[in-house]
Design a protein around this motif. Structure first.
Motif, PDB file in Angstrom:
ATOM      1  N   GLU A 109     -46.374  81.146  28.344  1.00  0.00           N
ATOM      2  CA  GLU A 109     -46.417  82.638  29.018  1.00  0.00           C
ATOM      3  C   GLU A 109     -46.562  82.918  30.504  1.00  0.00           C
ATOM      4  O   GLU A 109     -46.030  83.460  30.934  1.00  0.00           O
ATOM      5  CB  GLU A 109     -47.661  83.321  28.233  1.00  0.00           C
ATOM      6  N   LYS A 121     -42.978  82.010  31.581  1.00  0.00           N
ATOM      7  CA  LYS A 121     -42.169  83.112  31.628  1.00  0.00           C
ATOM      8  C   LYS A 121     -42.570  84.426  32.320  1.00  0.00           C
ATOM      9  O   LYS A 121     -41.481  84.819  32.833  1.00  0.00           O
ATOM     10  CB  LYS A 121     -42.311  83.498  30.114  1.00  0.00           C
ATOM     11  N   LYS A 122     -43.575  84.759  32.622  1.00  0.00           N
ATOM     12  CA  LYS A 122     -44.129  85.797  33.337  1.00  0.00           C
ATOM     13  C   LYS A 122     -43.680  85.514  34.861  1.00  0.00           C
ATOM     14  O   LYS A 122     -43.402  86.409  35.545  1.00  0.00           O
ATOM     15  CB  LYS A 122     -45.557  85.927  33.097  1.00  0.00           C
ATOM     16  N   GLN A 140     -49.593  77.260  24.835  1.00  0.00           N
ATOM     17  CA  GLN A 140     -49.024  78.665  24.657  1.00  0.00           C
ATOM     18  C   GLN A 140     -49.628  79.545  26.106  1.00  0.00           C
ATOM     19  O   GLN A 140     -48.588  80.247  26.477  1.00  0.00           O
ATOM     20  CB  GLN A 140     -49.745  79.216  23.812  1.00  0.00           C
TER      21      GLN A 140
END
Length: 167
Positions: free
Chosen positions: A158, A161-162, A154
């Motif tokens: 993230e 994505k960031k 996870q």
């Protein structure tokens, strides 16, 4: 065949502590074994990816890619492994692989000393630079985030994505 897969990743099994100085001899023996395995894999429609593990350089893998020269045989580059075990970093070695030879990459983070398989962004590896280099070299592989916990999967998602790295 029973798992209905179309790709399998194997480590190179080139162990520098034993084989340094004997690369040519090792390649001769290894080629024989990989060709037998590839004949079986081809019959099942499976592509084999050969991954760097404790390899100090990509010489053994590049030699196999050259000598086995088979459409069912490609490289899996583990970026973190080169940072731990390599004489140079993974970005430098990425450029040594022939065009079209990398079909998969394994990515995780670490502290550049231990193969920790941390979530992306939790270590010191230049992950965005690696993805930028892949793009610049027109390498579009299967990407496996190879962490040791669900939490780090996870965290990696993230992070990707960031940083605009998740498509």
């Amino acid at each position: 065949r029973d798992l209905n897969v179309n790709t399998v990743v194997f480590h190179s099994t080139f162990f520098p502590v034993y084989y340094d100085g004997y690369l040519k001899k090792w390649l001769g023996y290894a080629k024989e074994g990989w060709l037998r395995l590839l004949d079986k894999a081809r019959g099942y429609g499976i592509t084999i990816f050969i991954e760097n593990s404790i390899d100090k350089t990509p010489k053994a893998i590049l030699g196999l890619l050259r000598d086995v020269n088979n459409g069912s045989f490609k490289a899996c580059l583990d970026f973190g492994h080169y940072y731990i075990f390599g004489e140079k970093n993974g970005l430098e070695y990425l450029k040594e692989y022939p065009k079209g030879s990398i079909g998969e990459i394994h990515v995780s983070d670490n502290n550049s000393r231990l193969d920790q398989h941390l979530g992306l962004g939790k270590g010191s590896l230049p992950i965005p630079s690696f993805f930028k280099a892949l793009e610049e070299l027109s390498i579009n592989p299967i990407v496996t985030v190879e962490t040791h916990s669900l939490e780090d999967i996870q965290v990696s998602r993230e992070y990707l994505k960031k940083n605009g790295l998740l498509r």
